[in-house]
Design a protein around this motif. Structure first.
Motif, PDB file in Angstrom:
ATOM      1  N   UNK A 156     -18.273  35.482  15.718  1.00  0.00           N
ATOM      2  CA  UNK A 156     -19.022  35.455  14.460  1.00  0.00           C
ATOM      3  C   UNK A 156     -18.739  36.686  13.605  1.00  0.00           C
ATOM      4  N   UNK A 157     -18.152  37.699  14.209  1.00  0.00           N
ATOM      5  CA  UNK A 157     -17.840  38.913  13.448  1.00  0.00           C
ATOM      6  C   UNK A 157     -16.504  38.804  12.717  1.00  0.00           C
ATOM      7  N   UNK A 158     -15.701  37.793  13.043  1.00  0.00           N
ATOM      8  CA  UNK A 158     -14.352  37.707  12.473  1.00  0.00           C
ATOM      9  C   UNK A 158     -14.384  37.482  10.967  1.00  0.00           C
ATOM     10  N   UNK A 159     -15.185  36.518  10.504  1.00  0.00           N
ATOM     11  CA  UNK A 159     -15.242  36.234   9.061  1.00  0.00           C
ATOM     12  C   UNK A 159     -15.708  37.443   8.254  1.00  0.00           C
ATOM     13  N   UNK A 160     -16.799  38.129   8.656  1.00  0.00           N
ATOM     14  CA  UNK A 160     -17.184  39.334   7.910  1.00  0.00           C
ATOM     15  C   UNK A 160     -16.116  40.424   7.945  1.00  0.00           C
ATOM     16  N   UNK A 161     -15.440  40.558   9.060  1.00  0.00           N
ATOM     17  CA  UNK A 161     -14.390  41.574   9.173  1.00  0.00           C
ATOM     18  C   UNK A 161     -13.228  41.257   8.233  1.00  0.00           C
ATOM     19  N   UNK A 162     -12.828  40.005   8.174  1.00  0.00           N
ATOM     20  CA  UNK A 162     -11.749  39.608   7.265  1.00  0.00           C
ATOM     21  C   UNK A 162     -12.157  39.829   5.807  1.00  0.00           C
ATOM     22  N   UNK A 163     -13.404  39.520   5.504  1.00  0.00           N
ATOM     23  CA  UNK A 163     -13.890  39.720   4.135  1.00  0.00           C
ATOM     24  C   UNK A 163     -13.864  41.196   3.758  1.00  0.00           C
ATOM     25  N   UNK A 164     -14.253  42.056   4.694  1.00  0.00           N
ATOM     26  CA  UNK A 164     -14.214  43.497   4.428  1.00  0.00           C
ATOM     27  C   UNK A 164     -12.775  43.979   4.273  1.00  0.00           C
ATOM     28  N   UNK A 165     -11.873  43.445   5.070  1.00  0.00           N
ATOM     29  CA  UNK A 165     -10.461  43.838   4.977  1.00  0.00           C
ATOM     30  C   UNK A 165      -9.866  43.425   3.632  1.00  0.00           C
ATOM     31  N   UNK A 166     -10.375  42.342   3.068  1.00  0.00           N
ATOM     32  CA  UNK A 166      -9.875  41.857   1.779  1.00  0.00           C
ATOM     33  C   UNK A 166     -10.466  42.616   0.595  1.00  0.00           C
ATOM     34  N   UNK A 167     -11.515  43.360   0.826  1.00  0.00           N
ATOM     35  CA  UNK A 167     -12.226  44.046  -0.254  1.00  0.00           C
ATOM     36  C   UNK A 167     -11.442  45.273  -0.719  1.00  0.00           C
ATOM     37  N   UNK A 168     -10.739  45.111  -1.802  1.00  0.00           N
ATOM     38  CA  UNK A 168      -9.899  46.181  -2.319  1.00  0.00           C
ATOM     39  C   UNK A 168     -10.670  47.393  -2.816  1.00  0.00           C
ATOM     40  N   UNK A 169     -11.983  47.285  -2.962  1.00  0.00           N
ATOM     41  CA  UNK A 169     -12.789  48.410  -3.427  1.00  0.00           C
ATOM     42  C   UNK A 169     -13.151  49.364  -2.295  1.00  0.00           C
ATOM     43  N   UNK A 170     -12.938  48.908  -1.077  1.00  0.00           N
ATOM     44  CA  UNK A 170     -13.269  49.738   0.078  1.00  0.00           C
ATOM     45  C   UNK A 170     -12.100  50.663   0.407  1.00  0.00           C
ATOM     46  N   UNK A 171     -12.392  51.732   1.128  1.00  0.00           N
ATOM     47  CA  UNK A 171     -11.340  52.676   1.529  1.00  0.00           C
ATOM     48  C   UNK A 171     -10.339  51.976   2.438  1.00  0.00           C
ATOM     49  N   UNK A 172      -9.077  52.331   2.278  1.00  0.00           N
ATOM     50  CA  UNK A 172      -8.040  51.693   3.079  1.00  0.00           C
ATOM     51  C   UNK A 172      -8.269  51.884   4.580  1.00  0.00           C
ATOM     52  N   UNK A 173      -8.786  53.044   4.962  1.00  0.00           N
ATOM     53  CA  UNK A 173      -9.024  53.299   6.384  1.00  0.00           C
ATOM     54  C   UNK A 173     -10.045  52.322   6.951  1.00  0.00           C
ATOM     55  N   UNK A 174     -11.097  52.005   6.175  1.00  0.00           N
ATOM     56  CA  UNK A 174     -12.101  51.044   6.621  1.00  0.00           C
ATOM     57  C   UNK A 174     -11.511  49.635   6.672  1.00  0.00           C
ATOM     58  N   UNK A 175     -10.733  49.309   5.675  1.00  0.00           N
ATOM     59  CA  UNK A 175     -10.102  47.988   5.638  1.00  0.00           C
ATOM     60  C   UNK A 175      -9.140  47.824   6.818  1.00  0.00           C
ATOM     61  N   UNK A 176      -8.448  48.892   7.147  1.00  0.00           N
ATOM     62  CA  UNK A 176      -7.514  48.877   8.281  1.00  0.00           C
ATOM     63  C   UNK A 176      -8.260  48.554   9.578  1.00  0.00           C
ATOM     64  N   UNK A 177      -9.371  49.261   9.809  1.00  0.00           N
ATOM     65  CA  UNK A 177     -10.149  49.029  11.023  1.00  0.00           C
ATOM     66  C   UNK A 177     -10.678  47.597  11.052  1.00  0.00           C
ATOM     67  N   UNK A 178     -11.177  47.124   9.918  1.00  0.00           N
ATOM     68  CA  UNK A 178     -11.715  45.764   9.854  1.00  0.00           C
ATOM     69  C   UNK A 178     -10.646  44.723  10.155  1.00  0.00           C
ATOM     70  N   UNK A 179      -9.458  44.935   9.624  1.00  0.00           N
ATOM     71  CA  UNK A 179      -8.377  43.978   9.848  1.00  0.00           C
ATOM     72  C   UNK A 179      -7.946  43.976  11.308  1.00  0.00           C
ATOM     73  N   UNK A 180      -7.757  45.151  11.871  1.00  0.00           N
ATOM     74  CA  UNK A 180      -7.362  45.234  13.274  1.00  0.00           C
ATOM     75  C   UNK A 180      -8.429  44.609  14.173  1.00  0.00           C
ATOM     76  N   UNK A 181      -9.700  44.832  13.841  1.00  0.00           N
ATOM     77  CA  UNK A 181     -10.797  44.276  14.637  1.00  0.00           C
ATOM     78  C   UNK A 181     -10.829  42.753  14.544  1.00  0.00           C
ATOM     79  N   UNK A 182     -10.588  42.220  13.355  1.00  0.00           N
ATOM     80  CA  UNK A 182     -10.612  40.758  13.193  1.00  0.00           C
ATOM     81  C   UNK A 182      -9.563  40.090  14.068  1.00  0.00           C
TER      82      UNK A 182
END
Length: 284
Positions: A55-81
């Motif tokens: 259930x965490x995959x969809x939110x993680x992918x959404x965060x990774x797609x959010x270009x307004x967030x820091x790249x480091x956070x997006x990186x972690x979210x993508x790897x986690x997804x």
């Protein structure tokens, strides 16, 4: 192949029926990302997986797609997804190969390499021409692992790309591409056997007169591997001011064709000249 398809279908089903609680999961993940300290993120992934599972995959992918967030956070979210979603998440990672951030494009390449989903391999070829050198280097490794159709031609092109040279010296990618081509050849015993028969182990001391020379019958060399040999011939010219890459190119040719440079060729320049002549003779 059947198991991979089932895994993908299950992943899509989970994504489609994700409960509305994903908003609260997203909030929790954001809070964790903001409070993260250091560069280690495996503990976070373990926590999310244990608490929320897929259930965490969809939110993680959404965060990774959010270009307004820091790249480091997006990186972690993508790897986690990818870690939590597993094989079925592979197709969801492909769009990140076109992300504006080199960090995210690198992450996508690493993920696809780890998931080893063959259907995603073709999409990685384009990143051999990425605008960022670090991404091009990562792409070589991923293409070598996934081995999509057209890999040999794309790697040969990367070995010659002017963007991968500076001041007459190779910048990582040409060396890595040459090594990858050797590995691809070794995975195809029939091709390696044909390559071995294409190079005459006797040194050439004069231009070859094709009108009078006869050669034993040899198996035909596929066009894309013929172009690989031509690329190595051109790489010898590009390496004229880079002894390290020149030595690597000569050594790569010896491994690629299972042929040793004749002992009469003493210096690196002589060895390179011998290979240049031998390659041109076999690709004309």
């Amino acid at each position: 192949m059947g198991n991979r398809r089932i895994g993908t279908l299950l992943f899509c089903l989970i994504m489609a029926i994700a409960p509305s609680s994903s908003a609260s999961v997203r909030s929790e993940i954001i809070k964790d990302l903001r409070s993260r300290k250091g560069t280690q993120f495996e503990p976070l992934i373990s926590r999310w997986q244990k608490a929320h599972g897929t259930q965490s995959v969809a939110p993680l992918l959404a965060l990774a797609q959010d270009g307004k967030r820091a790249d480091a956070e997006r990186y972690v979210a993508l790897m986690a997804s990818a870690k939590i979603g597993g094989q079925g998440a592979a197709i969801q990672i492909v769009p990140f190969l076109r992300d504006r951030s080199w960090m995210i494009r690198c992450a996508a390449l690493r993920i696809l390499r780890a998931l080893k989903e063959p259907s995603t391999g073709t999409a990685t070829l384009a990143l051999l021409k990425d605008r960022a050198l670090v991404v091009r280097s990562e792409a070589v490794t991923t293409v070598r692992e996934l081995r999509p159709a057209g890999a040999e031609a794309a790697l040969a092109e990367a070995m010659l790309d002017p963007a991968n040279y500076h001041g007459g010296r190779a910048l990582w990618v040409p060396t890595e591409a040459a090594t990858a081509l050797i590995e691809l050849a070794h995975l195809q015993p029939a091709i390696q056997g044909v390559l071995a028969t294409r190079i005459d182990s006797k040194p050439q001391t004069a231009p070859i007169d094709h009108s009078i020379q006869s050669a034993p019958e040899r198996s035909p060399l596929p066009a894309h591997w013929r172009n690989v040999l031509l690329a190595f011939s051109r790489a010898i010219d590009l390496a004229a001011k880079d002894p390290r890459f020149l030595a690597h190119t000569v050594a790569s040719l010896e491994k690629l064709t299972a042929r040793t440079t004749p002992s009469t060729a003493k210096s690196l320049a002589q060895r390179a000249a011998w290979w240049k002549n031998a390659l041109l003779a076999q690709t004309e």
